[in-house]
Design an enzyme around this catalytic site. Structure first.
Site, PDB file in Angstrom:
ATOM      1  CB  THR A   7      -1.032   0.128   1.127  1.00 25.26           C
ATOM      2  OG1 THR A   7      -1.907   0.956   1.158  1.00 25.26           O
ATOM      3  CG2 THR A   7      -0.252   0.410   2.484  1.00 25.26           C
ATOM      4  CB  THR A 168      -0.126   2.298  -4.907  1.00 23.18           C
ATOM      5  OG1 THR A 168       1.120   2.011  -3.809  1.00 23.18           O
ATOM      6  CG2 THR A 168      -0.746   3.702  -4.363  1.00 23.18           C
TER       7      THR A 168
END
EC number: 3.4.25.2
Length: 185
Positions: A7, A168
């Site tokens: 992330t 991401t």
């Protein structure tokens, strides 16, 4: 893929304002299982921003524990972070959690790790996760060369990280704390 890094979480501080944001992608290995996860939260009476990188279930456990530490220390971010890392290092169950936290209040921004680290990064920028280095580089450039506010810098930096990091995406959650101007008499 190591879930610990999947992330991007970024916090930027400028003047009397701090913003913390993250993308929404959750991956299981190389498969995207959710694109709109909320990895950024407000804690302790809406006065603390927190974001996580790592295993989702582990992060929720850490959010809960961290909020308990904030309550115990009456919102003192640094004391709560140190207390959490003490537990994280010594508790047999917590020690196995795979996550990192980025936290910020009106005065301080920190990275909290399971290794017992509580770090206050330079330049008022906190970045964690697989896209963290991309987001941090973008935020440093924006901070040095623009007059954008923290929320705009976080958004633009997360967009750049999302273009470069396969873990991401472009679904962002951004929270902002603004310290009101002092009342002049």
């Amino acid at each position: 893929m190591d879930s610990y890094h999947g992330t991007t979480i970024l916090s930027v501080r400028r003047g009397r304002e701090v913003a913390l944001g993250g993308d929404g992608q959750v991956t299981l290995g190389s498969i995207v299982v959710k694109a709109s996860a909320r990895k950024v939260r407000r804690l302790y009476k809406e006065q603390v921003l927190a974001g996580f990188a790592g295993a989702t279930a582990d992060a929720f456990t850490l959010f809960e524990r961290f909020e308990g530490k904030l309550e115990k220390h009456q919102g003192n971010l640094v004391r709560a972070a140190i207390d959490l890392t003490r537990d994280w290092r010594t508790d047999r169950v917590l020690r196995r959690l795979e996550a990192m936290l980025a936290v910020a209040d009106r005065d301080t921004s920190l990275i909290i790790t399971g290794n017992g680290d509580v770090l206050e990064p330079e330049h008022g920028i906190v970045a964690i996760g697989s896209g963290g280095a991309y987001a941090q580089a973008a935020a440093r450039a924006l901070l040095a060369h623009t007059t954008l506010g923290p929320a705009e810098m976080v958004k633009k930096s997360l967009e750049i990280a999302g273009d470069l990091c396969i873990y991401t995406n472009q679904h962002h959650t951004i929270e902002v704390l603004t310290d009101p101007e002092p009342v002049s008499q």
